[in-house]
Motif scaffolding. Structure first.
Motif, PDB file in Angstrom:
ATOM      1  N   LEU A  39     -26.538  -3.448 -20.535  1.00  0.00           N
ATOM      2  CA  LEU A  39     -26.466  -3.981 -21.896  1.00  0.00           C
ATOM      3  C   LEU A  39     -27.689  -4.839 -22.180  1.00  0.00           C
ATOM      4  N   GLU A  40     -28.298  -4.525 -23.300  1.00  0.00           N
ATOM      5  CA  GLU A  40     -29.404  -5.371 -23.731  1.00  0.00           C
ATOM      6  C   GLU A  40     -29.162  -5.738 -25.184  1.00  0.00           C
ATOM      7  N   VAL A  41     -29.218  -7.012 -25.471  1.00  0.00           N
ATOM      8  CA  VAL A  41     -28.991  -7.477 -26.836  1.00  0.00           C
ATOM      9  C   VAL A  41     -30.228  -8.247 -27.251  1.00  0.00           C
ATOM     10  N   ARG A  42     -30.738  -7.889 -28.437  1.00  0.00           N
ATOM     11  CA  ARG A  42     -31.948  -8.583 -28.893  1.00  0.00           C
ATOM     12  C   ARG A  42     -31.730  -9.166 -30.277  1.00  0.00           C
ATOM     13  N   ASP A  87     -30.571 -13.352 -27.262  1.00  0.00           N
ATOM     14  CA  ASP A  87     -30.974 -12.221 -26.423  1.00  0.00           C
ATOM     15  C   ASP A  87     -30.173 -12.284 -25.132  1.00  0.00           C
ATOM     16  N   ILE A  88     -29.597 -11.173 -24.727  1.00  0.00           N
ATOM     17  CA  ILE A  88     -29.029 -11.140 -23.378  1.00  0.00           C
ATOM     18  C   ILE A  88     -29.335  -9.801 -22.726  1.00  0.00           C
ATOM     19  N   VAL A 140     -20.901  -8.136 -29.975  1.00  0.00           N
ATOM     20  CA  VAL A 140     -21.300  -7.072 -29.056  1.00  0.00           C
ATOM     21  C   VAL A 140     -20.282  -5.942 -29.114  1.00  0.00           C
ATOM     22  N   ALA A 141     -18.993  -6.308 -29.186  1.00  0.00           N
ATOM     23  CA  ALA A 141     -17.949  -5.286 -29.272  1.00  0.00           C
ATOM     24  C   ALA A 141     -17.946  -4.602 -30.632  1.00  0.00           C
ATOM     25  N   GLY A 142     -18.581  -5.237 -31.627  1.00  0.00           N
ATOM     26  CA  GLY A 142     -18.648  -4.632 -32.951  1.00  0.00           C
ATOM     27  C   GLY A 142     -17.465  -4.956 -33.838  1.00  0.00           C
ATOM     28  N   ILE A 143     -16.499  -5.729 -33.317  1.00  0.00           N
ATOM     29  CA  ILE A 143     -15.324  -6.084 -34.132  1.00  0.00           C
ATOM     30  C   ILE A 143     -15.775  -6.945 -35.306  1.00  0.00           C
ATOM     31  N   THR A 187     -30.262  -5.982 -32.337  1.00  0.00           N
ATOM     32  CA  THR A 187     -30.156  -4.672 -31.692  1.00  0.00           C
ATOM     33  C   THR A 187     -29.242  -4.790 -30.484  1.00  0.00           C
ATOM     34  N   ILE A 188     -28.372  -3.804 -30.320  1.00  0.00           N
ATOM     35  CA  ILE A 188     -27.534  -3.748 -29.124  1.00  0.00           C
ATOM     36  C   ILE A 188     -27.831  -2.422 -28.443  1.00  0.00           C
ATOM     37  N   ILE A 189     -28.420  -2.497 -27.247  1.00  0.00           N
ATOM     38  CA  ILE A 189     -28.718  -1.270 -26.506  1.00  0.00           C
ATOM     39  C   ILE A 189     -27.759  -1.205 -25.329  1.00  0.00           C
TER      40      ILE A 189
END
Lengths: 258, 555
Positions: free
Chosen positions: B278-281, B305-306, B331-334, B341-343
């Protein structure tokens, strides 16, 4: 009557008239509707006011008492009776009251004719039966709502905290629980009193009470549209005013909404 | 020393919903001496609050003191008439509730509630009571002591309310003060201030105290003696030092080992795995309608960022309101993020859960804090677990039943559990079902949102062990969100620290609180109570630092 105009124009003209106090003319006796309604509206308001003055304190007292003594015989009697009165339609109660007090016991007159009032005794005799009928139906609803609201707040941690501060039962209920139930209780009162507007139609018809509801029923019989419209509007306004007042009280009683 | 309270063979009955009588306190006896602080320690359901309340002659609705004696100053509260008991309550014995936020009447001003004790017992005139209350507010280090009382409860913070509740209890100069988990609902940095205030007041006025808590580390700071309870029975009584250093009873040892769970040991596997799960920007998320600049009205997560390598765990730590749960929901989109960006496993995910493919949903699962509210109370465990199996894997009939058995084995629940409803399980069991439901999808990453926070320490430690074991077997990764540093340290390879919606630092767990770390992480780390009786007294904190962050949190 502007009957040649399109419907929307007729409506706008009627609305304009309503705002300026001109309610139109009655079809059946060609008198201004405002004149027909005037005195009778006062009669109905009197009936409603007397009912409210008796039923609101009565139901608050009974409801709070039932909540404090939850589960006792008293609570069960009150709960059973209120369910009973909610379930029985008011025309049955009104007819039964007439049968008992006017026909068998002959204590009270069967019809309420305002012209006969000469003393306070007469006033009481005339009002008693309609008012009792309205109170029975109205209070039942209010008692139940009050009881439920108070029981709910009695189980909150802040009421328990008051108990642990050494507060007496009365203090817990009246200083801590009741101020927090004002919102729901006033809502119940407003709904009940607006229900009274419906109940008043039946009660006025049965007791032949010269109020606005009776007038409306007669207007329906003679297909007197302007009169029906105006009466309906008055009932609507009454309802809106009551509900608005209840909302305002709910807001004022809750510091978080203030 | 003279005994202030003597409890002998106390028994309390509770009536269950089905009308059965259950003994919840069984033959409990103990003493409290004047000026002494005794802690009642145990898990939920151990009867610690029930015992504390009997010291005021009170049992909650549905409960009843069925036997024994509670002697306070040579009066037996069990047989004393209610009127006499009311005279003692709030006057000689005072109570500080677990949640001051719930115990203050929302419709009345604080000062009226604090001084009410004086009005009830007529011990003090209203004017004097006000003066005394203001002095107490000052002693408890409350801001604006003169005017804070004129506010309503919702207008002050949680930590302040807890101290105001203490002021309310101290109004009548009680001989015995009962603390019912008074700091459980607070953040660690706030907890320290409140604990200090309590400790100072008790020592200064020589008041005896009963401190009810499930947290041994907190109790170690304030109590002289500890009583360990389980299922309404006393397991062990002893001086604080002795209980912490040389526990005799095995249950006490369990409690102590649960305070600091063993850290995650990875056998030889210390090399960084090269692929990222998981990459979050630049993730921005919040609540409310979008304003003109494209941001939500309340921004809860500000450009975070994580990065989580495959098979690794990232912990997210922060105090309430720091945006950690919002991060998981985004991150879960709820809660669709407003930008960023969530990769996930090499491919970009839509921000809104409704636009994600079923496969993406399957691989990314979330487990919520409250198993009570996230399991449908009307469905059996079997139905609850069958749903994801049908939805993601189109399993039916026998294969589905077989898989449910496997899942229950995995989370170490007996297979017979599947016929039960969620309400028939304990808190820890429900959390296991909650976890099994996420596992049913066969995910690659599980977002754990405070999964152990609602559980007792021993149960929570077992859940953490389970999570670790599942990870070894199933090659999972966790995004582990918690307010509790020690839990996070037990399971995570990396810890991100959040403050007011920003990620301020990411470090390996052993480096949290190092001298070269961010000042806030140092403060947070230093605020976690230690199992050491001298910890609170020895703790030195830069008051300016504490205040600066407290203000930043509040804005």
């Amino acid at each position: 009557m502007h009957l040649n105009d399109p419907a929307i124009i007729q409506f706008l003209k009627w609305l304009g008239g309503l705002l300026t106090g001109d309610l139109g003319r009655s079809y059946s006796n060609n008198m201004p509707v405002a004149d027909l309604i005037g005195r009778r509206l006062v009669n109905t308001l009197e009936l409603g006011l007397v009912t409210a003055i008796v039923s609101v304190p009565l139901s608050l007292a009974l409801g709070i008492a039932a909540a404090i003594n939850q589960g006792t015989v008293y609570d069960r009697v009150v709960s059973t009776l209120t369910v009973g009165f909610i379930s029985v339609p008011e025309f049955l109660i009104a007819t039964a009251a007439q049968l008992i007090f006017a026909v068998y016991l002959k204590w009270l007159p069967a019809l309420s004719l305002a012209a006969d009032i000469n003393s306070i005794g007469d006033l009481l005799r005339i009002y008693t039966m309609p008012v009792i009928t309205l109170i029975l139906v109205n209070s039942a609803q209010m008692i139940r709502m009050t009881r439920a609201a108070v029981i709910e707040t009695l189980h909150t941690p802040y009421v328990e905290m008051a108990l642990l501060k050494g507060a007496s039962r009365g203090r817990m209920v009246f200083r801590h629980a009741v101020p927090n139930t004002l919102g729901p209780i006033f809502n119940a009162i407003a709904l009940s009193l607006s229900y009274l507007l419906g109940g008043v139609i039946i009660v006025e018809s049965i007791f032949n009470y010269p109020g606005i509801a009776k007038l409306m029923v007669d207007a329906v019989a003679t297909r007197d549209l302007p009169l029906i419209q105006s009466c309906a509007m008055i009932f609507c306004i009454g309802y809106l005013v009551l509900v608005t007042v209840a909302d305002i009280v709910a807001i004022l009683s809750n510091p978080r909404l203030r | 020393m003279q005994e202030l309270v003597k409890v002998r063979e106390l028994k309390v009955d509770a009536k269950t919903d089905s009308g059965r009588l259950v003994e919840i306190i069984r033959n409990v006896s103990f003493d409290i001496f004047a000026g002494e602080v005794v802690a009642l320690i145990g898990e939920s359901g151990s009867g610690k609050t029930t015992i504390a309340l009997t010291l005021m002659g009170y049992a909650r609705p549905g409960c009843r003191i069925s036997g024994g004696q509670v002697m306070f100053d040579d009066r037996d509260l069990v047989i004393l008439p209610e009127r006499e008991r009311a005279r003692l309550r709030g006057n000689e014995i005072a109570y500080i509730p677990q949640s001051a936020a719930a115990a203050f009447n929302p419709a009345k001003k604080i000062i009226d509630q604090v001084t009410e004790v004086g009005a009830i017992h007529k011990t003090i005139s209203m004017d004097q009571a006000r003066i005394k209350a203001v002095a107490l507010f000052r002693a408890l280090a409350l801001p604006d002591p003169k005017t804070i009382g004129d506010r309503y409860p919702h207008q002050v913070s949680g930590g302040q309310l807890q101290r105001l509740a203490a002021a309310m209890a101290l109004m009548s100069d009680p001989k015995l003060l009962i603390f019912d988990e008074p700091t459980t609902a607070l953040d660690v940095t706030t907890q320290i201030e409140v604990l200090r205030a309590f400790k100072a007041v008790l020592a200064e006025r020589n008041i005896a105290g009963v401190y009810v808590s499930h947290d041994l580390a907190v109790v170690a700071q304030i109590a002289d003696r500890i009583i360990v309870l389980k299922n309404g029975e006393i397991q062990e009584v002893g001086k604080t030092e002795q209980i912490i250093k040389e526990p005799v009873h095995s249950y006490t040892r369990d409690l102590i080992s649960a305070v600091e769970p063993a850290s995650l040991r990875r056998d030889g596997d210390t090399t960084q795995s090269d692929s990222t799960i998981l990459e979050v920007r630049n993730l921005v998320a919040g609540y409310g309608a979008k304003t003109d600049d494209g941001l939500p009205q309340v921004v809860a997560v500000k450009s975070v960022d994580i990065n989580i390598p495959k098979g690794r765990n990232l912990g997210v730590v922060g105090e309430s309101g720091s945006g950690k749960s919002t991060l998981a929901r985004a991150v879960a989109g709820i809660l669709p993020a407003s930008s960023g960006t969530i990769i996930f496993d090499g491919s970009e995910l839509a921000l809104d859960v409704r636009q994600r493919s079923r496969e993406a949903l399957r691989q990314l699962q979330i487990v919520f804090q409250y198993a009570d509210t996230s399991l449908n109370p009307a469905r059996s465990i079997e139905d609850i677990l069958a749903r994801p199996l049908q939805f993601y894997h189109r399993m039916n009939g026998q294969s589905c039943a077989k898989r449910i058995d496997q899942l229950l084995d995995m989370v170490q629940l007996p297979r017979t559990v599947k016929f039960r409803l969620p309400s028939e399980l304990s808190g820890g069991q429900k959390q296991r079902v909650n976890l099994a439901r996420a596992l049913a999808a066969e995910p690659k990453l599980i977002l754990c949102d405070e999964v152990t926070s609602a559980l007792d320490t021993v149960v929570a430690a077992a859940i953490i062990d389970l999570l670790k074991e599942l990870q070894r077997e199933l090659e999972l990764s966790y995004l582990f969100i918690s307010h509790d540093l020690s839990t996070v340290r037990a399971i995570c390879d990396d810890v991100a620290i959040m403050l007011s919606g920003e990620k301020i630092e990411q470090t390996p767990p052993e480096k949290i609180g190092c001298p070269d770390a961010h000042p806030y992480s140092q403060l947070l780390f230093a605020s976690v109570p230690k199992l050491d009786t001298g910890w609170l007294d020895a703790l030195v904190q830069d008051p300016k630092l504490t205040e600066a962050f407290a203000r930043r949190k509040g804005d």
